[in-house]
Design a protein around this motif. Structure first.
Motif, mmCIF file in Angstrom:
data_model
loop_
_atom_site.group_PDB
_atom_site.id
_atom_site.type_symbol
_atom_site.label_atom_id
_atom_site.label_comp_id
_atom_site.label_asym_id
_atom_site.label_seq_id
_atom_site.Cartn_x
_atom_site.Cartn_y
_atom_site.Cartn_z
ATOM 1 N N SER A 60 0.952 -1.211 0.152
ATOM 2 C CA SER A 60 -0.130 0.023 0.050
ATOM 3 C C SER A 60 0.931 1.057 -0.015
ATOM 4 C CB SER A 60 -0.891 0.180 1.140
ATOM 5 O OG SER A 60 -0.131 -0.032 2.462
ATOM 6 N N VAL A 61 0.349 2.365 -0.435
ATOM 7 C CA VAL A 61 1.042 3.531 -0.668
ATOM 8 C C VAL A 61 0.238 4.532 0.080
ATOM 9 C CG1 VAL A 61 2.129 5.217 -2.240
ATOM 10 C CG2 VAL A 61 2.247 2.672 -2.672
ATOM 11 N N ASP A 62 0.963 5.400 0.966
ATOM 12 C CA ASP A 62 0.237 6.367 1.580
ATOM 13 C C ASP A 62 0.032 7.393 0.644
ATOM 14 O OD1 ASP A 62 0.219 5.111 4.116
ATOM 15 O OD2 ASP A 62 2.232 5.963 4.568
ATOM 16 N N GLY A 63 -0.942 8.056 0.685
ATOM 17 C CA GLY A 63 -1.296 9.385 -0.027
ATOM 18 C C GLY A 63 -0.450 10.670 0.274
ATOM 19 N N CYS A 64 -0.297 11.485 -0.835
ATOM 20 C CA CYS A 64 0.420 12.681 -0.577
ATOM 21 C C CYS A 64 -0.082 13.808 -1.405
ATOM 22 C CB CYS A 64 2.096 12.450 -0.659
ATOM 23 S SG CYS A 64 2.489 12.015 -2.335
ATOM 24 N N ASP A 65 0.261 14.845 -1.314
ATOM 25 C CA ASP A 65 -0.123 15.976 -2.217
ATOM 26 C C ASP A 65 1.059 15.789 -3.250
ATOM 27 O OD1 ASP A 65 -1.908 17.206 -0.932
ATOM 28 O OD2 ASP A 65 -0.643 18.080 0.585
ATOM 29 N N ARG A 66 0.608 16.238 -4.396
ATOM 30 C CA ARG A 66 1.734 16.087 -5.727
ATOM 31 C C ARG A 66 1.222 17.256 -6.757
ATOM 32 N NH1 ARG A 66 4.586 11.535 -5.438
ATOM 33 N NH2 ARG A 66 5.463 11.930 -7.287
ATOM 34 N N LEU A 87 8.216 21.205 -14.682
ATOM 35 C CA LEU A 87 7.615 21.143 -13.471
ATOM 36 C C LEU A 87 8.255 21.735 -12.378
ATOM 37 C CD1 LEU A 87 4.821 20.407 -12.088
ATOM 38 C CD2 LEU A 87 5.881 17.856 -11.824
ATOM 39 N N ARG A 88 9.322 21.331 -12.340
ATOM 40 C CA ARG A 88 10.274 22.116 -11.067
ATOM 41 C C ARG A 88 10.516 23.489 -11.329
ATOM 42 N NH1 ARG A 88 12.667 17.944 -8.213
ATOM 43 N NH2 ARG A 88 13.015 15.953 -9.141
ATOM 44 N N GLU A 89 10.477 24.116 -12.481
ATOM 45 C CA GLU A 89 10.568 25.438 -13.018
ATOM 46 C C GLU A 89 9.236 26.051 -12.209
ATOM 47 O OE1 GLU A 89 11.121 26.078 -17.016
ATOM 48 O OE2 GLU A 89 13.079 25.054 -16.779
ATOM 49 N N ILE A 90 8.009 25.517 -12.622
ATOM 50 C CA ILE A 90 7.007 26.099 -12.292
ATOM 51 C C ILE A 90 6.645 26.263 -10.690
ATOM 52 C CG2 ILE A 90 4.436 25.628 -12.265
ATOM 53 C CD1 ILE A 90 4.862 24.307 -15.029
ATOM 54 N N LEU A 91 7.255 25.060 -10.160
ATOM 55 C CA LEU A 91 7.256 25.147 -8.564
ATOM 56 C C LEU A 91 8.197 26.002 -7.999
ATOM 57 C CD1 LEU A 91 6.851 21.163 -8.006
ATOM 58 C CD2 LEU A 91 5.136 22.950 -7.655
ATOM 59 N N ASP A 96 2.593 29.233 -3.251
ATOM 60 C CA ASP A 96 2.166 28.462 -2.234
ATOM 61 C C ASP A 96 2.818 26.923 -1.871
ATOM 62 O OD1 ASP A 96 0.114 30.252 -1.802
ATOM 63 O OD2 ASP A 96 -1.047 29.645 -3.450
ATOM 64 N N TRP A 97 3.261 26.209 -3.099
ATOM 65 C CA TRP A 97 3.810 24.949 -3.022
ATOM 66 C C TRP A 97 5.245 24.846 -3.427
ATOM 67 C CZ3 TRP A 97 1.054 21.563 -0.840
ATOM 68 C CH2 TRP A 97 -0.689 21.558 -0.652
ATOM 69 N N ARG A 98 5.863 24.014 -2.899
ATOM 70 C CA ARG A 98 7.361 23.664 -3.207
ATOM 71 C C ARG A 98 7.454 22.274 -3.486
ATOM 72 N NH1 ARG A 98 11.301 22.444 -0.684
ATOM 73 N NH2 ARG A 98 11.544 21.774 1.686
ATOM 74 N N ALA A 99 8.436 21.608 -4.229
ATOM 75 C CA ALA A 99 8.798 20.368 -4.269
ATOM 76 C C ALA A 99 9.579 19.836 -3.103
ATOM 77 C CB ALA A 99 9.909 20.066 -5.424
ATOM 78 N N VAL A 100 8.940 18.627 -2.595
ATOM 79 C CA VAL A 100 9.694 18.263 -1.318
ATOM 80 C C VAL A 100 11.001 18.069 -1.605
ATOM 81 C CG1 VAL A 100 9.876 15.979 0.146
ATOM 82 C CG2 VAL A 100 7.608 16.908 -0.402
ATOM 83 N N ASP A 101 12.079 18.365 -0.834
ATOM 84 C CA ASP A 101 13.563 18.074 -1.133
ATOM 85 C C ASP A 101 13.553 16.456 -1.395
ATOM 86 O OD1 ASP A 101 14.297 20.410 -0.331
ATOM 87 O OD2 ASP A 101 14.605 20.038 1.813
ATOM 88 N N ASP A 102 14.537 16.311 -2.590
ATOM 89 C CA ASP A 102 14.867 15.121 -3.147
ATOM 90 C C ASP A 102 13.656 14.303 -3.687
ATOM 91 O OD1 ASP A 102 17.739 15.351 -2.495
ATOM 92 O OD2 ASP A 102 17.271 14.741 -0.425
ATOM 93 N N ALA A 103 12.736 14.932 -4.080
ATOM 94 C CA ALA A 103 11.302 14.308 -4.469
ATOM 95 C C ALA A 103 11.867 13.596 -5.842
ATOM 96 C CB ALA A 103 10.370 15.316 -4.570
ATOM 97 N N THR A 104 11.311 12.363 -6.120
ATOM 98 C CA THR A 104 11.604 11.570 -7.357
ATOM 99 C C THR A 104 10.504 11.892 -8.234
ATOM 100 O OG1 THR A 104 10.764 9.575 -6.318
ATOM 101 C CG2 THR A 104 13.329 10.071 -6.469
ATOM 102 N N VAL A 105 10.643 11.966 -9.543
ATOM 103 C CA VAL A 105 9.528 11.942 -10.498
ATOM 104 C C VAL A 105 9.003 10.359 -10.647
ATOM 105 C CG1 VAL A 105 9.178 12.490 -12.968
ATOM 106 C CG2 VAL A 105 10.812 13.979 -11.638
ATOM 107 N N LEU A 106 7.551 10.947 -10.565
ATOM 108 C CA LEU A 106 6.818 9.583 -10.864
ATOM 109 C C LEU A 106 6.077 9.844 -12.196
ATOM 110 C CD1 LEU A 106 5.382 6.956 -9.714
ATOM 111 C CD2 LEU A 106 3.809 8.575 -8.776
ATOM 112 N N LEU A 107 6.145 8.779 -13.280
ATOM 113 C CA LEU A 107 5.716 9.074 -14.510
ATOM 114 C C LEU A 107 4.190 8.213 -14.547
ATOM 115 C CD1 LEU A 107 5.313 9.602 -17.444
ATOM 116 C CD2 LEU A 107 6.863 7.638 -17.836
ATOM 117 N N ALA A 108 3.157 8.930 -14.872
ATOM 118 C CA ALA A 108 1.941 8.117 -14.917
ATOM 119 C C ALA A 108 1.537 7.956 -16.226
ATOM 120 C CB ALA A 108 0.802 8.751 -14.175
ATOM 121 N N GLU A 129 4.988 20.034 -0.856
ATOM 122 C CA GLU A 129 4.575 20.681 0.652
ATOM 123 C C GLU A 129 4.281 22.146 0.608
ATOM 124 O OE1 GLU A 129 7.708 19.014 2.941
ATOM 125 O OE2 GLU A 129 9.228 20.792 2.212
ATOM 126 N N PRO A 130 3.343 22.557 1.151
ATOM 127 C CA PRO A 130 3.190 24.016 1.574
ATOM 128 C C PRO A 130 4.508 24.773 1.847
ATOM 129 C CG PRO A 130 1.666 22.875 2.909
ATOM 130 C CD PRO A 130 2.633 21.838 2.200
#
Length: 132
Positions: A60-66, A87-91, A96-108, A129-130
């Motif tokens: 199972s995977v916990d939910g998070c803001d993406r 996406l990183r440039e936009i963030l 209001d939002w910033r990428a979590v440090d060392d966040a890996t990219v998920l491709l869907a 994260e906010p």
């Protein structure tokens, strides 16, 4: 992964294919995953067990803001790199939002392999994260 879905599991239970298929990482550290059909959501142990010699793992995977950026095409490595950078440039400029440090990219990826590129839907996403 497809074999597990189509009945190559301990219970020999075939399941419906769900979308999206998620990919993360590169080369030998690349993982693929999918969301099990909702029939298996209530009880964590309800999903068919993978065969003992399988590399498939059920977890199972916990939910998070993406933050998500959608794009058409095949989702090749260069497409993912280009869209992830965007996406990183936009963030970086989002108030209001910033990428979590060392966040890996998920491709869907949402389509079967036979869907023409102009009709395909893909997304890259990063955990966010906010801003404080």
């Amino acid at each position: 992964l497809a074999g597990y879905l189509f009945g190559k599991n301990e219970e020999q239970t075939a399941m419906k294919m769900t979308t999206p298929v998620f990919s993360e990482g590169e080369g030998s550290s690349r993982t693929m995953s999918f969301v099990l059909p909702s029939d298996y959501w209530q009880d964590e142990g309800a999903a068919p067990k993978p065969l003992s010699d399988s590399v498939v793992r059920v977890s199972s995977v916990d939910g998070c803001d993406r933050a998500v950026l959608a794009f058409p095409g095949f989702g090749r490595k260069t497409d993912v790199e280009t869209r992830s950078s965007r996406l990183r440039e936009i963030l970086e400029s989002d108030k209001d939002w910033r990428a979590v440090d060392d966040a890996t990219v998920l491709l869907a990826q949402y389509n079967d392999p036979f869907t023409p590129p102009w009709k395909r839907r893909n997304e890259v996403s990063l955990s966010v994260e906010p801003r404080q």
